[in-house]
Design a protein around this motif. Structure first.
Motif, PDB file in Angstrom:
ATOM      1  N   SER A  98     -19.980 -14.156 -32.905  1.00 36.22           N
ATOM      2  CA  SER A  98     -21.093 -13.406 -33.493  1.00 36.22           C
ATOM      3  C   SER A  98     -20.861 -12.991 -34.948  1.00 36.22           C
ATOM      4  CB  SER A  98     -21.407 -12.168 -32.651  1.00 36.22           C
ATOM      5  OG  SER A  98     -20.267 -11.335 -32.582  1.00 36.22           O
ATOM      6  N   GLU A  99     -19.645 -12.626 -35.325  1.00 39.96           N
ATOM      7  CA  GLU A  99     -19.408 -12.112 -36.673  1.00 39.96           C
ATOM      8  C   GLU A  99     -19.481 -13.197 -37.739  1.00 39.96           C
ATOM      9  OE1 GLU A  99     -15.941  -9.733 -37.123  1.00 39.96           O
ATOM     10  OE2 GLU A  99     -16.430  -8.422 -35.438  1.00 39.96           O
ATOM     11  N   THR A 100     -18.857 -14.341 -37.488  1.00 46.08           N
ATOM     12  CA  THR A 100     -18.777 -15.388 -38.519  1.00 46.08           C
ATOM     13  C   THR A 100     -19.625 -16.620 -38.216  1.00 46.08           C
ATOM     14  OG1 THR A 100     -16.839 -16.361 -37.432  1.00 46.08           O
ATOM     15  CG2 THR A 100     -16.432 -14.687 -39.121  1.00 46.08           C
ATOM     16  N   GLY A 101     -20.144 -16.702 -36.994  1.00 46.17           N
ATOM     17  CA  GLY A 101     -20.939 -17.884 -36.621  1.00 46.17           C
ATOM     18  C   GLY A 101     -20.089 -19.003 -36.067  1.00 46.17           C
ATOM     19  N   SER A 102     -18.752 -18.874 -36.204  1.00 46.80           N
ATOM     20  CA  SER A 102     -17.862 -19.867 -35.596  1.00 46.80           C
ATOM     21  C   SER A 102     -16.540 -19.198 -35.240  1.00 46.80           C
ATOM     22  CB  SER A 102     -17.623 -21.047 -36.538  1.00 46.80           C
ATOM     23  OG  SER A 102     -16.816 -20.663 -37.630  1.00 46.80           O
ATOM     24  N   CYS A 103     -15.817 -19.817 -34.318  1.00 44.40           N
ATOM     25  CA  CYS A 103     -14.583 -19.186 -33.849  1.00 44.40           C
ATOM     26  C   CYS A 103     -13.798 -20.184 -32.992  1.00 44.40           C
ATOM     27  CB  CYS A 103     -14.977 -17.946 -33.051  1.00 44.40           C
ATOM     28  SG  CYS A 103     -13.871 -17.357 -31.830  1.00 44.40           S
ATOM     29  N   SER A 109     -22.454 -26.196 -31.332  1.00 43.93           N
ATOM     30  CA  SER A 109     -21.787 -27.459 -31.654  1.00 43.93           C
ATOM     31  C   SER A 109     -20.297 -27.136 -31.644  1.00 43.93           C
ATOM     32  CB  SER A 109     -22.221 -27.983 -33.027  1.00 43.93           C
ATOM     33  OG  SER A 109     -21.803 -27.095 -34.043  1.00 43.93           O
ATOM     34  N   PHE A 110     -19.455 -28.151 -31.504  1.00 40.18           N
ATOM     35  CA  PHE A 110     -18.022 -27.855 -31.374  1.00 40.18           C
ATOM     36  C   PHE A 110     -17.167 -29.017 -31.873  1.00 40.18           C
ATOM     37  CE2 PHE A 110     -20.023 -29.129 -27.420  1.00 40.18           C
ATOM     38  CZ  PHE A 110     -19.279 -30.218 -26.980  1.00 40.18           C
ATOM     39  N   ASP A 111     -16.017 -28.628 -32.432  1.00 46.89           N
ATOM     40  CA  ASP A 111     -15.000 -29.582 -32.897  1.00 46.89           C
ATOM     41  C   ASP A 111     -13.684 -29.241 -32.231  1.00 46.89           C
ATOM     42  OD1 ASP A 111     -16.254 -31.131 -35.241  1.00 46.89           O
ATOM     43  OD2 ASP A 111     -16.733 -29.046 -35.733  1.00 46.89           O
ATOM     44  N   ILE A 112     -12.791 -30.216 -32.173  1.00 45.27           N
ATOM     45  CA  ILE A 112     -11.443 -29.940 -31.687  1.00 45.27           C
ATOM     46  C   ILE A 112     -10.697 -29.135 -32.745  1.00 45.27           C
ATOM     47  CG2 ILE A 112      -9.231 -30.989 -31.061  1.00 45.27           C
ATOM     48  CD1 ILE A 112     -10.794 -33.352 -29.981  1.00 45.27           C
ATOM     49  N   ILE A 114     -13.220 -25.373 -31.750  1.00 43.29           N
ATOM     50  CA  ILE A 114     -13.953 -24.570 -32.740  1.00 43.29           C
ATOM     51  C   ILE A 114     -15.429 -24.580 -32.361  1.00 43.29           C
ATOM     52  CG2 ILE A 114     -14.525 -24.238 -35.178  1.00 43.29           C
ATOM     53  CD1 ILE A 114     -11.545 -24.019 -34.660  1.00 43.29           C
ATOM     54  N   LEU A 115     -15.921 -23.423 -31.912  1.00 46.62           N
ATOM     55  CA  LEU A 115     -17.332 -23.295 -31.526  1.00 46.62           C
ATOM     56  C   LEU A 115     -18.152 -22.817 -32.713  1.00 46.62           C
ATOM     57  CD1 LEU A 115     -17.017 -21.486 -28.061  1.00 46.62           C
ATOM     58  CD2 LEU A 115     -17.705 -23.863 -28.429  1.00 46.62           C
ATOM     59  N   LYS A 116     -19.322 -23.430 -32.911  1.00 44.64           N
ATOM     60  CA  LYS A 116     -20.252 -23.010 -33.970  1.00 44.64           C
ATOM     61  C   LYS A 116     -21.617 -22.781 -33.342  1.00 44.64           C
ATOM     62  CE  LYS A 116     -17.844 -26.001 -37.266  1.00 44.64           C
ATOM     63  NZ  LYS A 116     -17.922 -27.245 -38.059  1.00 44.64           N
TER      64      LYS A 116
END
Length: 514
Positions: free
Chosen positions: A188-193, A482-485, A508-510
């Motif tokens: 929620s804070e940065t949009g990705s984590c 969307s997500f990356d390794i 990495i979730l976005k």
């Protein structure tokens, strides 16, 4: 000459010693050498028999070595890491090989046609006798044979019918939405984590089973999963060792803890069962879930396939264990592979958004998702939850041109066959979901070599349950993220009951903006 009582006792003792000695000699030497001769005469190759232990020590050593470090890249060619001793044996001796499981040879069967025959002939090829300690951890349908297996299978089939799965969809959805909301808070804070999704998916599968099959929440079922997981971790090293008859009765620290966990698990399951029974007695309508089906049979004493309350507990326990492992591993490898292959992630998301937009998916719509289904099939091909299947040959039998004497084991590496280039083509180890675009038969050139859920009468009873849960979870994730390794991801597939990521699955979730 007077025969005294002591001379009779001595004679009987001598007969007993001779009989036992002969049985032991047959077990540790004469039978293994006879089986070895029969196999070698047919062109099978393997290590010479080594007294009692066979290849067990080499297998354990190679497994430890393989797990000591991750793979150097995210490659689907993980067979050398996940089944190192089998890979070593095939490399040295070819596909027509055997390995020693203690004093019993395991004959490698890797022809799809022969594998289908073995899976189909369930009386001639039965599940191997397992270390009794495993029966404490997992019993029920998975380990039953003969009439008892047939009775339990017939009883349980209705609970897994596709029509019943429709009614379980709200439970699937509630569990997945809870997980996704947790992820949403984290980004929620940065949009990705970065999130290690593996423990979250493990908990998701546990929650789904608790809700959908037993009408309870994860809070109620969570403790059961914790205890089963601990029990399994304690039992696996023992199961992989040479079994010493009677060892389970030795009051070692591990044995005592396994039995203590068993009592606690059964007590918690009985609480859930009794709560349901009391609700029915109070006038509540019986539910159509797994527990409802089991209790209906248990209550109906005139039912031809009624089972005892103890058997109800056993079936509940094995479904908690098997159901959680299958779906969580399917989902974790799906997210890892879609994190690597962004083109397929985007294709799947477009299909999902075209079908549902940002609305909750319905049962019919889920089953129409062609791209999502191809992706899940390809993940199961490359990362099957059980990587192998073993069977005991119950009587002398011929499979194709192979004569199998009673008593030997057959070993079928599902992973090896599902990545065999002679069956699937030169791209067999690559992630290419569109190989399934025209169906299973076309994908395997008519050889039908897809065994992720087994085959024949004993095909996994929960396969539709697992696939429906996986489709729904993947749809809801694709709608929101969307997500990356993550760069911190270490690719390390390892067999721990099922094929799991040894060092977790950081992604990495976005959050998507709609």
């Amino acid at each position: 000459m007077e025969i005294t009582l002591s001379s009779i006792v001595i004679s009987l003792a001598c007969v007993l010693v001779v009989t036992l000695s002969w049985s032991v000699l047959k077990w540790v030497w004469f039978n293994p050498k006879r089986w070895e001769r029969i196999l070698r005469e047919q062109g099978f190759q393997g290590n010479p028999y080594r007294l009692l232990y066979g290849d067990s020590k080499d297998k354990a050593r190679m497994t430890m070595e393989a797990r000591s470090k991750p793979m150097s890249e995210l490659s689907n060619d993980h067979f050398p890491r996940t089944q190192p001793f089998y890979h070593h044996t095939v490399k040295n001796y070819g596909k027509r090989c055997f390995m020693w499981n203690g004093p019993i040879p395991m004959v490698n069967i890797s022809e799809p046609e022969a594998m289908r025959e073995i899976f189909t002939k369930i009386n001639e090829f039965q599940k191997p006798q397992v270390n009794p300690i495993l029966k404490v951890v997992a019993t029920g349908l998975v380990l039953l044979e003969g009439d008892k297996w047939a009775k339990h299978r017939k009883l349980l089939n209705p609970a897994f019918h596709m029509e019943k799965l429709k009614f379980m969809l709200p439970a699937f959805s509630a569990s997945t939405t809870e997980m996704i909301n947790t992820w949403d808070e984290m980004v929620s804070e940065t949009g990705s984590c970065e999130v290690d999704v593996w423990p979250h998916l493990h908990k998701l599968s546990a929650d789904v089973i608790s809700r959908a099959a037993f009408g309870s929440s994860y809070e109620e079922g969570g403790r059961i999963f914790e205890l089963i997981t601990e029990q399994l971790k304690l039992a696996v090293p023992i199961i992989n060792q040479l079994y010493i008859p009677g060892w389970r009765y030795v009051p070692t620290k591990v044995n005592k803890r396994i039995m203590q966990l068993d009592k606690e698990i059964k007590s918690l399951l009985m609480e859930i069962i009794k709560k349901r029974e009391n609700a029915i007695k109070a006038g509540a309508k019986p539910k159509d879930d797994l527990l409802g089906v089991l209790l209906e049979s248990n209550a109906n004493k005139n039912h031809k396939i009624a089972i005892s309350l103890e058997e109800v507990v056993d079936e509940c326990k094995i479904f908690y264990l098997a159901g959680q492992e299958t779906t969580s591993t399917l989902l974790v490898w799906t997210l890892i592979l879609l994190g690597k292959h962004q083109d397929w992630q985007q294709r799947a998301r477009e299909e999902v958004l075209n079908a549902f937009g940002d609305k909750a998916p319905d049962f019919h719509g889920l089953n129409q998702l062609k791209t999502v289904n191809m992706i899940l099939q390809e993940v199961l091909r490359l990362y099957p939850p059980p990587t192998e299947a073993n069977r005991t040959v119950c009587k002398d039998i011929k499979v194709g041109d192979i004569f199998l004497p009673a008593g030997v084991l057959v070993h079928m590496s599902l992973l090896h066959v599902q990545q065999d280039e002679s069956i699937w083509g030169s791209d067999a180890k690559e992630f290419k979901p569109d190989r399934f675009s025209q169906g299973m038969s076309k994908a395997t050139n008519g050889k039908m070599s897809f065994f992720a859920f087994g085959w024949g009468p004993r095909i996994c009873i929960g396969s539709n349950f697992a696939m429906t849960e996986a489709r729904l979870a993947l749809v809801l994730i694709l709608q929101r993220f969307s997500f990356d390794i993550s760069p911190s991801y270490a690719h390390a597939p390892a067999v721990m009951a099922t094929l799991q990521p040894q060092f977790g699955a950081p992604i990495i979730l976005k959050r998507l903006s709609h």
